[in-house]
Design a protein around this motif. Structure first.
Motif, mmCIF file in Angstrom:
data_model
loop_
_atom_site.group_PDB
_atom_site.id
_atom_site.type_symbol
_atom_site.label_atom_id
_atom_site.label_comp_id
_atom_site.label_asym_id
_atom_site.label_seq_id
_atom_site.Cartn_x
_atom_site.Cartn_y
_atom_site.Cartn_z
ATOM 1 N N ILE A 183 55.429 47.494 31.079
ATOM 2 C CA ILE A 183 56.310 47.802 29.947
ATOM 3 C C ILE A 183 57.605 46.996 30.057
ATOM 4 O O ILE A 183 58.094 46.449 29.057
ATOM 5 N N ILE A 184 58.150 46.906 31.256
ATOM 6 C CA ILE A 184 59.356 46.097 31.463
ATOM 7 C C ILE A 184 59.062 44.627 31.133
ATOM 8 O O ILE A 184 59.874 43.954 30.497
ATOM 9 N N GLY A 185 57.904 44.150 31.547
ATOM 10 C CA GLY A 185 57.526 42.763 31.250
ATOM 11 C C GLY A 185 57.356 42.523 29.758
ATOM 12 O O GLY A 185 57.792 41.491 29.230
ATOM 13 N N TYR A 186 56.726 43.473 29.061
ATOM 14 C CA TYR A 186 56.576 43.342 27.611
ATOM 15 C C TYR A 186 57.941 43.348 26.911
ATOM 16 O O TYR A 186 58.166 42.572 25.977
ATOM 17 N N CYS A 187 58.838 44.223 27.357
ATOM 18 C CA CYS A 187 60.186 44.269 26.761
ATOM 19 C C CYS A 187 60.929 42.960 26.997
ATOM 20 O O CYS A 187 61.603 42.445 26.089
ATOM 21 N N ALA A 188 60.811 42.411 28.189
ATOM 22 C CA ALA A 188 61.442 41.123 28.480
ATOM 23 C C ALA A 188 60.843 40.038 27.594
ATOM 24 O O ALA A 188 61.566 39.171 27.079
ATOM 25 N N GLY A 189 59.536 40.080 27.377
ATOM 26 C CA GLY A 189 58.891 39.109 26.501
ATOM 27 C C GLY A 189 59.359 39.225 25.062
ATOM 28 O O GLY A 189 59.566 38.219 24.384
ATOM 29 N N ILE A 190 59.531 40.455 24.595
ATOM 30 C CA ILE A 190 60.017 40.669 23.226
ATOM 31 C C ILE A 190 61.434 40.118 23.080
ATOM 32 O O ILE A 190 61.764 39.464 22.087
ATOM 33 N N ILE A 191 62.270 40.365 24.075
ATOM 34 C CA ILE A 191 63.639 39.843 24.030
ATOM 35 C C ILE A 191 63.631 38.316 24.070
ATOM 36 O O ILE A 191 64.379 37.658 23.356
ATOM 37 N N LEU A 192 62.737 37.741 24.878
ATOM 38 C CA LEU A 192 62.685 36.279 25.026
ATOM 39 C C LEU A 192 61.998 35.576 23.858
ATOM 40 O O LEU A 192 61.991 34.345 23.815
ATOM 41 N N THR A 193 61.438 36.324 22.915
ATOM 42 C CA THR A 193 60.833 35.657 21.762
ATOM 43 C C THR A 193 61.870 34.929 20.924
ATOM 44 O O THR A 193 61.522 34.020 20.173
ATOM 45 N N PHE A 194 63.119 35.303 21.062
ATOM 46 C CA PHE A 194 64.176 34.621 20.315
ATOM 47 C C PHE A 194 64.386 33.197 20.792
ATOM 48 O O PHE A 194 64.918 32.369 20.046
ATOM 49 N N ILE A 195 64.002 32.902 22.030
ATOM 50 C CA ILE A 195 64.088 31.517 22.507
ATOM 51 C C ILE A 195 62.690 30.925 22.689
ATOM 52 O O ILE A 195 62.504 29.961 23.420
ATOM 53 N N ILE A 212 60.021 31.441 24.298
ATOM 54 C CA ILE A 212 59.206 31.524 25.507
ATOM 55 C C ILE A 212 58.597 32.923 25.664
ATOM 56 O O ILE A 212 57.691 33.132 26.458
ATOM 57 N N GLY A 213 59.087 33.852 24.880
ATOM 58 C CA GLY A 213 58.627 35.235 24.983
ATOM 59 C C GLY A 213 57.163 35.428 24.662
ATOM 60 O O GLY A 213 56.514 36.297 25.229
ATOM 61 N N VAL A 214 56.628 34.616 23.780
ATOM 62 C CA VAL A 214 55.203 34.723 23.446
ATOM 63 C C VAL A 214 54.360 34.437 24.688
ATOM 64 O O VAL A 214 53.372 35.121 24.952
ATOM 65 N N LEU A 215 54.767 33.438 25.451
ATOM 66 C CA LEU A 215 54.056 33.128 26.695
ATOM 67 C C LEU A 215 54.198 34.251 27.712
ATOM 68 O O LEU A 215 53.250 34.571 28.436
ATOM 69 N N VAL A 216 55.370 34.860 27.777
ATOM 70 C CA VAL A 216 55.598 35.970 28.710
ATOM 71 C C VAL A 216 54.730 37.157 28.317
ATOM 72 O O VAL A 216 54.080 37.771 29.170
ATOM 73 N N ILE A 217 54.696 37.492 27.038
ATOM 74 C CA ILE A 217 53.871 38.612 26.574
ATOM 75 C C ILE A 217 52.397 38.336 26.863
ATOM 76 O O ILE A 217 51.661 39.221 27.319
ATOM 77 N N PHE A 218 51.954 37.106 26.614
ATOM 78 C CA PHE A 218 50.566 36.731 26.888
ATOM 79 C C PHE A 218 50.252 36.853 28.382
ATOM 80 O O PHE A 218 49.213 37.396 28.766
ATOM 81 N N ALA A 219 51.144 36.367 29.242
ATOM 82 C CA ALA A 219 50.933 36.419 30.691
ATOM 83 C C ALA A 219 50.909 37.856 31.194
ATOM 84 O O ALA A 219 50.062 38.217 32.028
#
Length: 114
Positions: free
Chosen positions: A61-73, A75-82
């Motif tokens: 959940i923490i990783g998904y939240c970080a990915g959602i926040i990082l979608t603004f730059i 790279i978050g899509v890759l984080v959510i996928f990973a």
């Protein structure tokens, strides 16, 4: 007659519950592991595996939240996928280990529930 290593230490019911906790974690996040952790206090193996699944769910959940926040730059899509791939793989590995009665530790989980 010899028994396989690990099968004699846990009952079939405990292994089945651990398997269901890990499979439930794939689809429902932290909810199955939290329910089992709160209800099944008499079985040390089930408690251990439900704590591990709960810790992994919180980490995911923490990783998904970080990915959602990082979608603004972007790279978050890759984080959510990973995180999604790791979540699926670790839950399957936990289910396989749980069905055989072996303790499973997720290597990247933050241990919040002790």
């Amino acid at each position: 007659m010899t028994m396989e290593s690990g099968l004699d230490s846990t009952s079939q019911e405990s292994r089945n519950i651990a398997l269901l906790v890990w499979i439930g974690t794939i689809f429902f996040g932290f909810v199955p592991s939290l329910i089992v952790y709160l209800i099944k206090k008499d079985d040390p193996y089930v408690i251990d595996q439900s704590k591990e699944a709960l810790n992994w769910s919180i980490t995911a959940i923490i990783g998904y939240c970080a990915g959602i926040i990082l979608t603004f730059i972007l790279i978050g899509v890759l984080v959510i996928f990973a995180v999604g791939i790791c979540h699926l793989v670790f839950c399957i590995l936990g289910a396989v280990a749980g069905s055989s009665g072996k303790p499973f530790r997720v290597p990247f989980a933050i241990r919040l529930v002790k």
